[in-house]
Every structure is written in structure tokens, then in C-alpha cells.
Design a protein around this motif. Structure first.
Motif, PDB file in Angstrom:
ATOM      1  N   VAL A  61       0.726  -1.259   0.308  1.00 24.20           N
ATOM      2  CA  VAL A  61       0.126  -0.353   0.257  1.00 24.20           C
ATOM      3  C   VAL A  61       0.617   1.403  -0.300  1.00 24.20           C
ATOM      4  O   VAL A  61       0.296   1.933  -0.684  1.00 24.20           O
ATOM      5  CB  VAL A  61      -1.027   0.309   1.100  1.00 24.20           C
ATOM      6  N   TRP A  62       2.026   1.229   0.933  1.00 28.24           N
ATOM      7  CA  TRP A  62       2.944   2.687   0.595  1.00 28.24           C
ATOM      8  C   TRP A  62       4.258   2.284  -0.526  1.00 28.24           C
ATOM      9  O   TRP A  62       3.541   3.579  -0.792  1.00 28.24           O
ATOM     10  CB  TRP A  62       3.578   2.560   1.931  1.00 28.24           C
ATOM     11  N   ILE A  63       4.040   1.345  -0.812  1.00 23.92           N
ATOM     12  CA  ILE A  63       4.632   1.893  -2.371  1.00 23.92           C
ATOM     13  C   ILE A  63       3.665   2.551  -3.491  1.00 23.92           C
ATOM     14  O   ILE A  63       3.504   2.613  -3.810  1.00 23.92           O
ATOM     15  CB  ILE A  63       5.180  -0.062  -3.169  1.00 23.92           C
ATOM     16  N   GLY A  64       2.266   1.615  -3.287  1.00 24.80           N
ATOM     17  CA  GLY A  64       0.481   2.823  -4.460  1.00 24.80           C
ATOM     18  C   GLY A  64       1.088   4.222  -3.644  1.00 24.80           C
ATOM     19  O   GLY A  64       1.145   4.716  -4.935  1.00 24.80           O
ATOM     20  N   PHE A  65       1.136   4.285  -2.765  1.00 18.86           N
ATOM     21  CA  PHE A  65       1.592   5.823  -2.520  1.00 18.86           C
ATOM     22  C   PHE A  65       2.538   6.606  -2.662  1.00 18.86           C
ATOM     23  O   PHE A  65       2.132   7.003  -3.386  1.00 18.86           O
ATOM     24  CB  PHE A  65       1.525   5.771  -1.014  1.00 18.86           C
ATOM     25  N   GLY A  66       3.413   6.337  -2.792  1.00 12.94           N
ATOM     26  CA  GLY A  66       4.503   6.535  -3.609  1.00 12.94           C
ATOM     27  C   GLY A  66       4.655   6.661  -5.492  1.00 12.94           C
ATOM     28  O   GLY A  66       4.675   7.793  -5.382  1.00 12.94           O
ATOM     29  N   VAL A  67       3.437   5.928  -5.829  1.00 16.61           N
ATOM     30  CA  VAL A  67       3.635   5.602  -7.169  1.00 16.61           C
ATOM     31  C   VAL A  67       2.511   6.697  -7.255  1.00 16.61           C
ATOM     32  O   VAL A  67       3.143   7.288  -8.875  1.00 16.61           O
ATOM     33  CB  VAL A  67       3.161   4.582  -7.634  1.00 16.61           C
ATOM     34  N   LEU A  68       2.092   6.866  -6.714  1.00 16.76           N
ATOM     35  CA  LEU A  68       0.898   7.739  -6.923  1.00 16.76           C
ATOM     36  C   LEU A  68       1.478   9.217  -6.491  1.00 16.76           C
ATOM     37  O   LEU A  68       1.105  10.259  -7.629  1.00 16.76           O
ATOM     38  CB  LEU A  68      -0.278   7.876  -6.095  1.00 16.76           C
ATOM     39  N   GLY A  69       2.367   9.913  -5.927  1.00 21.12           N
ATOM     40  CA  GLY A  69       3.385  10.589  -5.554  1.00 21.12           C
ATOM     41  C   GLY A  69       4.191  11.037  -6.665  1.00 21.12           C
ATOM     42  O   GLY A  69       4.229  12.202  -7.149  1.00 21.12           O
ATOM     43  N   LEU A  70       4.596   9.828  -6.854  1.00 20.46           N
ATOM     44  CA  LEU A  70       5.232  10.287  -8.441  1.00 20.46           C
ATOM     45  C   LEU A  70       5.502  11.113  -9.298  1.00 20.46           C
ATOM     46  O   LEU A  70       5.136  11.593 -10.145  1.00 20.46           O
ATOM     47  CB  LEU A  70       6.270   9.392  -8.551  1.00 20.46           C
TER      48      LEU A  70
END
Length: 158
Positions: A61-70
Motif C-alpha cells: 500500500v505504501w509503495i502504491g502511495f509512492g507511485v501516486l506521489g511520483l
């Protein structure tokens, strides 16, 4: 399990504060505090707290948030570069629309009211004598535009 316990304890503490407030004859405030304190208990009983804690502690989930931030960062970078280049989306859209209008009907923007317009007049042949009337027509074009507007206003009684 820990999150459910914390929410239940917060609800119990809130209900205790509401009881003390009601004892002091502040019933409206006590009712409002009781309503707020029942929210965490309701979230525990519906399973929302378990769902949120499951999301919060998963690395994917945190990786997904990171991708959305990128992706947001890339989007904002392109917007900033677009603003610095001087052309906006509206300007490019207007330029494309102007190209389409010129390609479809080049004389579409000229007024079509009677003798004042230059769209219905024949173009003179190339030569010295024909060049003078053309200059005269170009100089009189703004006045012709106003006469067309005046004719429209008179037609409508204004």
C-alpha cells in the motif's frame, strides 16, 4: 487488535466525560460529547478500523502511495514547464480552432450585410489602376463594420 482496544478505550473515556458534563447540568454539551465518543466504537464494530489498520501496515500500500506521489510530481512538473514556455492550453486550442476555421471557410468572419461588406465584391485584376481602389477599400473597412452594426441596431429599433 491494538487499534480496536484503543478505539474502545477512547469511547469509554468520552462517555465518562459526557457523564461528568451531564452531572454539571450541561446536557446539550454532554449529548454532543457522547455522540463524538460513540464514533470510534461504531468504527470498531463495523470493521473499518481493522480495514484501515490492514492498509496502514502493508508495504504494498505504501509503495502504491509512492507511485501516486511520483505521478503527481511528474504531472506538476510538466504543468510548470508548460507555463514557462509561454503557450497555454487555451492558446493552443484557439490556434487550432483558427486553423480549422480558415481551412473550412476563409471568408466566414466577414460581415454579410449588403453593400458594406467586401466578401461579395470581385477582386480587381493585377495592375496599377486597380491597386488604388483596393487601398481605399482596406481603409474604409472599419467604417463598414460600424455601418453594419448600425444597420442591425436600426433593424431592431435600438
Amino acid at each position: 487488535m491494538l487499534a480496536e482496544t484503543i478505539c474502545s478505550a477512547a469511547s469509554a473515556a468520552g462517555l465518562g466525560i459526557a457523564a461528568i458534563t451531564a452531572y454539571r447540568k450541561r446536557f446539550l454539551t454532554a449529548t454532543r460529547i457522547a455522540a463524538y465518543s460513540l464514533v470510534p466504537l461504531g468504527l470498531v464494530l463495523t470493521g473499518v478500523v481493522e480495514w484501515v489498520s490492514g492498509i496502514a501496515f502493508k508495504p504494498s500500500v505504501w509503495i502504491g502511495f509512492g507511485v501516486l506521489g511520483l505521478s503527481w510530481l511528474l504531472f506538476m512538473t510538466t504543468r510548470a514547464i508548460e507555463r514557462r514556455s509561454g503557450t497555454t492550453r487555451a492558446e493552443r486550442r484557439a490556434a487550432r480552432a483558427a486553423e480549422r476555421n480558415e481551412a473550412v471557410a476563409p471568408g466566414a468572419s466577414t460581415p454579410s450585410l449588403g453593400a458594406g461588406s467586401s466578401a461579395g465584391q470581385a477582386r480587381p485584376a493585377a495592375g496599377g489602376a486597380a491597386a488604388k481602389p483596393k487601398k481605399k477599400q482596406e481603409a474604409a473597412a472599419p467604417a463598414d463594420d460600424f455601418s453594419d452594426i448600425e444597420a442591425i441596431l436600426k433593424k431592431h429599433g435600438i
